[in-house]
Write an enzyme that holds these catalytic residues in place. Sequence first.
Site, PDB file in Angstrom:
ATOM      1  CG  ASN A 136      -0.106   0.142   2.493  1.00  0.00           C
ATOM      2  OD1 ASN A 136       0.997  -0.400   2.632  1.00  0.00           O
ATOM      3  ND2 ASN A 136      -0.612   0.922   3.412  1.00  0.00           N
ATOM      4  N   PRO A 137       0.335   2.461  -0.048  1.00  0.00           N
ATOM      5  CG  PRO A 137      -1.115   4.194  -0.637  1.00  0.00           C
ATOM      6  CD  PRO A 137      -1.102   2.781  -0.157  1.00  0.00           C
ATOM      7  CB  CYS A 138       2.445   4.545   4.272  1.00  0.00           C
ATOM      8  SG  CYS A 138       1.462   6.004   3.882  1.00  0.00           S
TER       9      CYS A 138
ATOM     10  CD  GLU B  37       0.866   1.257   6.293  1.00  0.00           C
ATOM     11  OE1 GLU B  37       1.745   1.676   5.546  1.00  0.00           O
ATOM     12  OE2 GLU B  37      -0.218   1.851   6.469  1.00  0.00           O
TER      13      GLU B  37
ATOM     14  CB  THR C   3      -0.780   6.449  13.493  1.00  0.00           C
ATOM     15  OG1 THR C   3       0.408   7.048  14.026  1.00  0.00           O
ATOM     16  CG2 THR C   3      -0.710   4.943  13.669  1.00  0.00           C
ATOM     17  N   GLY C   4      -0.730   8.867  10.652  1.00  0.00           N
ATOM     18  CA  GLY C   4      -0.604  10.308  10.411  1.00  0.00           C
ATOM     19  C   GLY C   4      -1.741  11.122  11.007  1.00  0.00           C
ATOM     20  CB  THR C   5      -5.290  11.410  10.335  1.00  0.00           C
ATOM     21  OG1 THR C   5      -4.813  11.764   9.056  1.00  0.00           O
ATOM     22  CG2 THR C   5      -6.377  12.377  10.755  1.00  0.00           C
TER      23      THR C   5
HETATM   24  P1  ADP Z   1      -4.657   7.423   9.381  1.00  0.00           P
HETATM   25  O1  ADP Z   1      -3.898   7.974  10.532  1.00  0.00           O
HETATM   26  O2  ADP Z   1      -5.394   8.514   8.633  1.00  0.00           O
HETATM   27  O3  ADP Z   1      -5.575   6.293   9.719  1.00  0.00           O
HETATM   28  P2  ADP Z   1      -2.129   6.463   8.259  1.00  0.00           P
HETATM   29  O4  ADP Z   1      -1.286   7.706   8.222  1.00  0.00           O
HETATM   30  O5  ADP Z   1      -1.849   5.467   9.337  1.00  0.00           O
HETATM   31  O6  ADP Z   1      -3.674   6.858   8.265  1.00  0.00           O
HETATM   32  O7  ADP Z   1      -2.002   5.729   6.873  1.00  0.00           O
HETATM   33  C1  ADP Z   1      -2.457   4.406   6.734  1.00  0.00           C
HETATM   34  C2  ADP Z   1      -2.714   4.109   5.299  1.00  0.00           C
HETATM   35  O8  ADP Z   1      -3.835   4.864   4.857  1.00  0.00           O
HETATM   36  C3  ADP Z   1      -1.613   4.496   4.338  1.00  0.00           C
HETATM   37  O9  ADP Z   1      -0.579   3.575   4.261  1.00  0.00           O
HETATM   38  C4  ADP Z   1      -2.386   4.588   3.064  1.00  0.00           C
HETATM   39  O10 ADP Z   1      -2.626   3.298   2.532  1.00  0.00           O
HETATM   40  C5  ADP Z   1      -3.678   5.207   3.517  1.00  0.00           C
HETATM   41  N1  ADP Z   1      -3.644   6.678   3.411  1.00  0.00           N
HETATM   42  C6  ADP Z   1      -3.020   7.554   4.201  1.00  0.00           C
HETATM   43  N2  ADP Z   1      -3.186   8.817   3.782  1.00  0.00           N
HETATM   44  C7  ADP Z   1      -3.946   8.740   2.693  1.00  0.00           C
HETATM   45  C8  ADP Z   1      -4.480   9.689   1.761  1.00  0.00           C
HETATM   46  N3  ADP Z   1      -4.253  10.983   1.859  1.00  0.00           N
HETATM   47  N4  ADP Z   1      -5.238   9.206   0.764  1.00  0.00           N
HETATM   48  C9  ADP Z   1      -5.486   7.914   0.641  1.00  0.00           C
HETATM   49  N5  ADP Z   1      -5.003   6.970   1.469  1.00  0.00           N
HETATM   50  C10 ADP Z   1      -4.245   7.365   2.458  1.00  0.00           C
END
Ligand code: ADP
Length: 573
Positions: free
Chosen positions: A270-272, A274, A421-423
């Site tokens: 997936n994008p990040c 993990e 866990t960005g958000t």
């Molecule tokens: P969150 O804290 O928002 O739940 P994460 O930062 O943990 O999200 O990211 C988990 C996964 O969510 C990423 O690896 C990616 O697959 C997806 N993701 C994160 N940001 C985005 C975004 N802007 N658009 C689409 N998918 C995203």
Amino acid sequence: MELLSENARKILQERYLIKDAAGRSKETPEELLLRVAKTVAQAEKKYGSQQGVEKWEREFFGMMSNLDFLPNSTTLMNAGTGYGQLSSCFVLPVKDSLSGIFQTLRLAALVQQKGGGTGFNFSELRPSGDHISQSGGQSSGPVSFIRVFDFAAEHIRQGGKRRGANMGILNVDHPDIFEFIRLRTEGKRLKNFNLSVGISDSFMKALEANADWNLINPRTGKSVRMVKSGVLWSELCEQAWLSGNPGLIFLDTINAANPVISIGEIAATNPCGEVPLLPNESCNLGSINLTKFVKTVEAERTELDWKKLGETVEKSIRFLDNVLDINKFPSESISKASLANRKIGLGVMGWAELLIRLGIPYASVDAISLAERLMSFIQEKSLKASSRLGIERGSFPNWEKSVFFPDQPMRNATRTSIAPTGTISILADTSSSVEPLFALAFQRKNVLNGETLQTINPLFLEMLKSERLAEGKILDQVISSGTCTHIKELPGKFRELFRTALEISPEWHLRHQIAFQKFTDNAVSKTVNLPSDSTIGDVDQLYRQAWELGAKGITVFRNEAGDQQLLYRGIKS
Ligand code: ADP
């Protein structure tokens, strides 16, 4: 929900709370969590009684409202809203035909519209300049199609919630690999893609021997060119040094841990990074907020509350397994692949903050041994919980073709994953994932509206107070620099504990990633921060070390190297 910080409320208000046509919130943060808990508990009906539904609704609400655990953003946004796509992570196959490519693009648009991120391996595409029998023309190659995907993602604003996040992968033996490696620094800037080179063990061995390396046309299976492995590698490291891209994913390491290898080999994440997934698989994630598992045993002495942690892991695994049953997948192919293996990814956030609370510096062997102890505990409890669910609900459909057959019932082919866990770490008001603190004072740019949120680390403020240190002068210095290691008025131990990402050497970053990876079924999303004066040789060394130590991938980020830095150290007035 008095636990919620001001930043958390702001984000919930902007992106997560359901709104009416005039843009007014139709729910409070409590109601949001209740909506999620109720919806996720509905899955219990499939397996048990109405009583179970009510019991689990309470349990799920309890752990979310206490900020012990939060599911990934898509679940918070979409559960119970009728949209119902609850997973954040997808991998889609890209086939070598024009209709295949655009079918995938269509599906990616649907996934991204609901907040999911997509990963693709473009290596099946014939190289640029290769023959096309149907038109008699020449293919434009994977790199130009990545640009098409990027352009599309830019225009899919995901209902105003998130911009698209994508991972584009090309294998190290593809003839267009040099063009791919330079994609981030040459031509029009890619905005919505992380790039990784798919690395095989045989390439790393060729590199060690400084041997020649064949570039192979995937359409014919024939070598089209030989290059020096070292030349390709140097170019790759230089580009990563310049822009943070490409990262690497180690395909053989990933497949050695693939629990259903008989179903197929994994080619993408997936994008990040993990979650390595098979084509069309998705994975829903959730993270435990470690800072909620600290208890004071004697005056002044703190330790981890293992009992509460074990119970929360068990409940979180049930939560994530339920999410699979109430998820509305964007296509039949994704539904089929995702439910066949029932992969989930439980991870952690607040690791740096936990270490500070326990008085352990991030850059220390004590931190590494605690990381291993902690993650092996979470992995073992997750395995047991999923095994129990396997007995209760049945093992995942591909179980008989998996490594668990026949000895161990298992509900989920994978259970753990360390997401960025960005958000959700902002919602929980803690440090993200297993990263060190980025800065003690920073401004965070909101990519959607360009607004900046300003923060001084609340734990730093709390500890200053408890140590009865004079705040005024110290805070001024912290605000202008974002760090405290240079502030002489602070005790040495304090300065050591609050070291920030760029004051921690890349080796320690990598050691944390490896410690967590050892006990994580999927992968660990981690950025290894490099100081701005680091060299291409440093990247070279780290990339090699990552492979040797068993990482599933690696990404470096040199301070001020890239163009997408969302966090700025220090608050500039
Ligand atoms: P969150 O804290 O928002 O739940 P994460 O930062 O943990 O999200 O990211 C988990 C996964 O969510 C990423 O690896 C990616 O697959 C997806 N993701 C994160 N940001 C985005 C975004 N802007 N658009 C689409 N998918 C995203």
